[in-house]
Design a protein around this motif. Structure first.
Motif, PDB file in Angstrom:
ATOM      1  N   LEU A  37      52.372  36.938  43.380  1.00 47.94           N
ATOM      2  CA  LEU A  37      51.022  36.548  43.787  1.00 47.94           C
ATOM      3  C   LEU A  37      50.922  35.042  43.944  1.00 47.94           C
ATOM      4  CD1 LEU A  37      48.066  37.177  44.362  1.00 47.94           C
ATOM      5  CD2 LEU A  37      47.648  37.188  41.875  1.00 47.94           C
ATOM      6  N   LEU A  38      51.520  34.310  42.996  1.00 46.59           N
ATOM      7  CA  LEU A  38      51.518  32.853  43.099  1.00 46.59           C
ATOM      8  C   LEU A  38      52.236  32.400  44.361  1.00 46.59           C
ATOM      9  CD1 LEU A  38      51.013  30.022  41.918  1.00 46.59           C
ATOM     10  CD2 LEU A  38      53.165  30.269  40.652  1.00 46.59           C
ATOM     11  N   GLY A  39      53.390  32.992  44.642  1.00 48.36           N
ATOM     12  CA  GLY A  39      54.130  32.628  45.844  1.00 48.36           C
ATOM     13  C   GLY A  39      53.342  32.915  47.111  1.00 48.36           C
ATOM     14  N   ALA A  40      52.655  34.069  47.137  1.00 46.75           N
ATOM     15  CA  ALA A  40      51.853  34.420  48.311  1.00 46.75           C
ATOM     16  C   ALA A  40      50.727  33.410  48.529  1.00 46.75           C
ATOM     17  CB  ALA A  40      51.289  35.827  48.153  1.00 46.75           C
ATOM     18  N   LEU A  41      50.056  33.024  47.454  1.00 48.40           N
ATOM     19  CA  LEU A  41      48.960  32.050  47.570  1.00 48.40           C
ATOM     20  C   LEU A  41      49.477  30.689  48.040  1.00 48.40           C
ATOM     21  CD1 LEU A  41      46.926  32.938  44.349  1.00 48.40           C
ATOM     22  CD2 LEU A  41      46.375  33.524  46.722  1.00 48.40           C
ATOM     23  N   LEU A  42      50.620  30.275  47.518  1.00 44.46           N
ATOM     24  CA  LEU A  42      51.189  28.986  47.936  1.00 44.46           C
ATOM     25  C   LEU A  42      51.589  29.023  49.412  1.00 44.46           C
ATOM     26  CD1 LEU A  42      53.415  28.103  44.835  1.00 44.46           C
ATOM     27  CD2 LEU A  42      51.329  26.936  45.572  1.00 44.46           C
TER      28      LEU A  42
ATOM     29  N   ALA B 200      52.868  27.467  61.005  1.00 43.45           N
ATOM     30  CA  ALA B 200      51.752  28.039  60.255  1.00 43.45           C
ATOM     31  C   ALA B 200      51.717  29.559  60.394  1.00 43.45           C
ATOM     32  CB  ALA B 200      50.435  27.428  60.730  1.00 43.45           C
ATOM     33  N   ALA B 201      51.974  30.034  61.601  1.00 40.03           N
ATOM     34  CA  ALA B 201      51.947  31.482  61.827  1.00 40.03           C
ATOM     35  C   ALA B 201      53.070  32.178  61.065  1.00 40.03           C
ATOM     36  CB  ALA B 201      52.069  31.770  63.320  1.00 40.03           C
ATOM     37  N   ILE B 202      54.265  31.614  61.115  1.00 41.05           N
ATOM     38  CA  ILE B 202      55.399  32.216  60.405  1.00 41.05           C
ATOM     39  C   ILE B 202      55.149  32.217  58.905  1.00 41.05           C
ATOM     40  CG2 ILE B 202      57.853  31.939  59.869  1.00 41.05           C
ATOM     41  CD1 ILE B 202      58.214  30.782  62.681  1.00 41.05           C
ATOM     42  N   THR B 203      54.661  31.084  58.377  1.00 40.15           N
ATOM     43  CA  THR B 203      54.388  30.988  56.939  1.00 40.15           C
ATOM     44  C   THR B 203      53.304  31.963  56.518  1.00 40.15           C
ATOM     45  OG1 THR B 203      54.976  28.636  57.022  1.00 40.15           O
ATOM     46  CG2 THR B 203      53.776  29.390  55.085  1.00 40.15           C
ATOM     47  N   ALA B 204      52.284  32.122  57.345  1.00 44.93           N
ATOM     48  CA  ALA B 204      51.198  33.058  57.034  1.00 44.93           C
ATOM     49  C   ALA B 204      51.708  34.494  57.001  1.00 44.93           C
ATOM     50  CB  ALA B 204      50.071  32.911  58.049  1.00 44.93           C
ATOM     51  N   VAL B 205      52.581  34.848  57.936  1.00 48.68           N
ATOM     52  CA  VAL B 205      53.134  36.207  57.973  1.00 48.68           C
ATOM     53  C   VAL B 205      53.962  36.477  56.721  1.00 48.68           C
ATOM     54  CG1 VAL B 205      54.760  37.725  59.166  1.00 48.68           C
ATOM     55  CG2 VAL B 205      53.091  36.418  60.482  1.00 48.68           C
ATOM     56  N   VAL B 206      54.811  35.504  56.360  1.00 45.76           N
ATOM     57  CA  VAL B 206      55.635  35.673  55.154  1.00 45.76           C
ATOM     58  C   VAL B 206      54.739  35.782  53.919  1.00 45.76           C
ATOM     59  CG1 VAL B 206      57.376  34.597  53.679  1.00 45.76           C
ATOM     60  CG2 VAL B 206      57.617  34.483  56.165  1.00 45.76           C
ATOM     61  N   GLY B 207      53.699  34.942  53.842  1.00 46.22           N
ATOM     62  CA  GLY B 207      52.771  35.011  52.730  1.00 46.22           C
ATOM     63  C   GLY B 207      52.067  36.359  52.644  1.00 46.22           C
ATOM     64  N   ALA B 208      51.681  36.918  53.795  1.00 44.04           N
ATOM     65  CA  ALA B 208      51.019  38.222  53.816  1.00 44.04           C
ATOM     66  C   ALA B 208      51.967  39.326  53.348  1.00 44.04           C
ATOM     67  CB  ALA B 208      50.512  38.513  55.227  1.00 44.04           C
ATOM     68  N   LEU B 209      53.237  39.223  53.733  1.00 44.69           N
ATOM     69  CA  LEU B 209      54.223  40.224  53.311  1.00 44.69           C
ATOM     70  C   LEU B 209      54.429  40.170  51.800  1.00 44.69           C
ATOM     71  CD1 LEU B 209      56.890  39.899  56.160  1.00 44.69           C
ATOM     72  CD2 LEU B 209      55.299  41.792  55.781  1.00 44.69           C
ATOM     73  N   VAL B 210      54.517  38.955  51.253  1.00 49.82           N
ATOM     74  CA  VAL B 210      54.686  38.822  49.810  1.00 49.82           C
ATOM     75  C   VAL B 210      53.453  39.338  49.074  1.00 49.82           C
ATOM     76  CG1 VAL B 210      55.009  37.167  47.923  1.00 49.82           C
ATOM     77  CG2 VAL B 210      56.272  36.872  50.056  1.00 49.82           C
ATOM     78  N   LEU B 211      52.272  39.057  49.618  1.00 46.18           N
ATOM     79  CA  LEU B 211      51.033  39.547  49.004  1.00 46.18           C
ATOM     80  C   LEU B 211      50.981  41.067  49.031  1.00 46.18           C
ATOM     81  CD1 LEU B 211      48.326  38.768  47.728  1.00 46.18           C
ATOM     82  CD2 LEU B 211      47.352  38.688  50.032  1.00 46.18           C
ATOM     83  N   THR B 212      51.441  41.652  50.121  1.00 47.70           N
ATOM     84  CA  THR B 212      51.487  43.113  50.215  1.00 47.70           C
ATOM     85  C   THR B 212      52.454  43.694  49.196  1.00 47.70           C
ATOM     86  OG1 THR B 212      50.976  42.986  52.580  1.00 47.70           O
ATOM     87  CG2 THR B 212      51.932  45.042  51.774  1.00 47.70           C
ATOM     88  N   TRP B 213      53.614  43.041  49.056  1.00 50.70           N
ATOM     89  CA  TRP B 213      54.601  43.479  48.064  1.00 50.70           C
ATOM     90  C   TRP B 213      53.979  43.480  46.671  1.00 50.70           C
ATOM     91  CZ3 TRP B 213      59.813  40.481  46.944  1.00 50.70           C
ATOM     92  CH2 TRP B 213      60.580  41.231  46.050  1.00 50.70           C
ATOM     93  N   TYR B 214      53.233  42.431  46.358  1.00 51.66           N
ATOM     94  CA  TYR B 214      52.581  42.368  45.051  1.00 51.66           C
ATOM     95  C   TYR B 214      51.551  43.484  44.899  1.00 51.66           C
ATOM     96  CZ  TYR B 214      49.225  40.953  41.507  1.00 51.66           C
ATOM     97  OH  TYR B 214      48.369  40.956  40.430  1.00 51.66           O
ATOM     98  N   ALA B 215      50.778  43.739  45.946  1.00 53.30           N
ATOM     99  CA  ALA B 215      49.664  44.685  45.851  1.00 53.30           C
ATOM    100  C   ALA B 215      50.131  46.132  45.712  1.00 53.30           C
ATOM    101  CB  ALA B 215      48.766  44.541  47.078  1.00 53.30           C
ATOM    102  N   VAL B 216      51.247  46.485  46.310  1.00 50.68           N
ATOM    103  CA  VAL B 216      51.663  47.896  46.332  1.00 50.68           C
ATOM    104  C   VAL B 216      52.659  48.228  45.229  1.00 50.68           C
ATOM    105  CG1 VAL B 216      51.257  48.043  48.818  1.00 50.68           C
ATOM    106  CG2 VAL B 216      53.547  47.483  47.967  1.00 50.68           C
ATOM    107  N   THR B 217      53.023  47.256  44.399  1.00 52.55           N
ATOM    108  CA  THR B 217      53.972  47.520  43.308  1.00 52.55           C
ATOM    109  C   THR B 217      53.392  47.049  41.983  1.00 52.55           C
ATOM    110  OG1 THR B 217      55.078  45.369  43.627  1.00 52.55           O
ATOM    111  CG2 THR B 217      55.969  47.260  44.834  1.00 52.55           C
TER     112      THR B 217
END
Length: 424
Positions: A342-347, A364-381
């Motif tokens: 979650l911390l990584g996704a927010l950063l 910015a777009a690439i970083t946002a996509v990676v951040g969204a993927l990490v946030l999803t990983w956190y949310a579903v596990t």
């Protein structure tokens, strides 16, 4: 010897190395950034309930794990500031572990520390001899030293340790402790404050508590080497001459600097610092030598040096970051690593916003996509696999280097071949 030019000597080369390009973070800004990250970490702790990410024990372990990485990084800093790439830090650390434990179990831990430094310095001397005198490619020499150190210690370990109590072909007998200290009163107060779980304040208490609880005396020495290195290399004539060898050795030679001597000294000191890191592993982190115990920390130390832009302060921050992620693995931190997703996704999302403000839309777009993927990983596990926890220090190393690559400036002559008199 003068280190500056005059109006009547405009063609005389200067010893002063070129200043790094790009913006440098001032100390107040850097402290503000660190405080911001710590506040964000505190918020994540409150959301996830993962109190272990900033407790005193976690921070104390992180400090212990950061020390050998930082010492290896300091070793790399000394060598590369003189223009010699030192990929052999891992091998020099291995020599430090073996020599430190070999002398430590026989003659005491402080003797082990000294002999460990000498063991690493021998590796540095070999690297300097091959690269400076014979101009062998620095990468090739460093890799060869890593292989040689591993083979040599595997050969020597059975000869030195078998037959002694607790010794075997892959492990030395136990080495006596150097001792630790805890600041009385302050340590307990910080631990109590950390246990209250308050926003930000408890996290600061956990960080400070780790610095004053069960700290080895060798840790104090290692921490003192960071400002000591800065002062020597940036505030003394010796340091100026050494750094000039890594920026423009031809100009340094024209002003009377013995470039070979300074390169030799820098690489020998580099090996000694890496050897000290190895001795720390074999005497403080574990009270014995164990085959493979460096675990790639020499390479991670090199990464910390690069992350720190070849500066001691940045190196220390990088070593602390890598030591912290390593401590998550050591303390069985599956829950903590999951919270840090979650911390990584927010950063990452904050980084994407910052890039967008600076009109770097693709990044910015690439970083946002990676951040969204990490946030999803956190949310579903609810937890992460143990394999991910074990790989966290190495993944963080790659991510940090990738994100910091654009602001880096290595010494101009780093890794370049040099022959005495080549500028004539």
């Amino acid at each position: 010897m003068t280190t500056s030019t005059t109006a009547t000597d405009v063609n005389q080369p200067s010893l002063q190395p070129a200043t790094p390009t790009g913006r440098k973070l001032s100390l107040p800004v850097l402290l503000l950034v660190i405080a911001g990250v710590l506040a964000l970490t505190s918020m994540v702790r409150l959301i996830t309930g993962a109190d272990g990410i900033t407790n005193v024990s976690q921070m104390s372990t992180a400090l212990q794990l950061a020390v050998p990485i930082g010492l290896a990084g300091l070793g790399g800093l000394w060598a590369e500031r003189a223009g010699v790439v030192n990929i052999g830090l891992e091998g020099m650390m291995i020599l430090g572990t073996w020599f430190g434990a070999w002398a430590g179990f026989q003659w005491g831990p402080w003797t082990g520390v000294l002999v460990g430094i000498i063991g690493g310095a021998i590796g540095g001397l070999l690297h300097a001899f091959v690269t400076v005198t014979f101009n062998v490619n620095h990468i090739v020499s460093g890799v060869a030293i890593n292989i040689l150190a591993l083979g040599a210690t595997r050969y020597l370990a059975p000869l030195a340790f078998v037959g002694h109590q607790g010794g075997s072909a892959k492990q030395s007998p136990a080495v006596d402790s150097l001792g630790t200290f805890t600041v009385p009163g302050l340590s307990d107060a910080l631990r109590d404050l950390n246990a209250k779980g308050w926003f930000f304040i408890s996290d600061i208490a956990g960080l400070l508590g780790g610095l004053v609880t069960n700290v080895s005396w060798l840790t104090i020495v290692a921490v003192a080497l960071v400002p000591g290195t800065w002062w020597i290399l940036w505030r003394t004539a010796f340091g100026l001459r050494l750094r000039s060898c890594g920026e423009n050795p031809v100009a340094a030679e024209s002003l009377g600097v013995n470039v070979y001597k300074y390169k030799y000294l820098a690489v020998i000191i580099s090996g000694g610092l890496a050897g000290l890191g190895g001795a720390f592993l074999a005497i403080v982190a574990n009270p014995f030598y164990l085959e493979g115990q460096t675990g790639g920390r020499g390479y991670i130390g090199l990464a910390a040096m690069i992350f720190g832009n070849w500066m001691p302060g940045g190196l220390a921050i990088g070593a602390g970051l890598f030591g912290y992620t390593d401590s998550l693995n050591l303390r069985g931190g599956s829950e903590n690593v999951h919270a840090l997703l979650l911390l990584g996704a927010l950063l990452l999302l904050l980084g994407a916003i910052w890039m967008a403000v600076r009109k770097k839309y693709v990044g910015a777009a690439i970083t946002a996509v990676v951040g969204a993927l990490v946030l999803t990983w956190y949310a579903v596990t609810n937890e992460v696999p143990n394999q991910v926890v074990a790989a966290t220090p190495y993944v963080i190393t790659l991510i940090v280097l990738a994100l910091s690559a654009q602001r880096l400036r290595m010494p101009k002559a780093d890794g370049l071949p040099y022959r005495k008199g080549q500028g004539k």
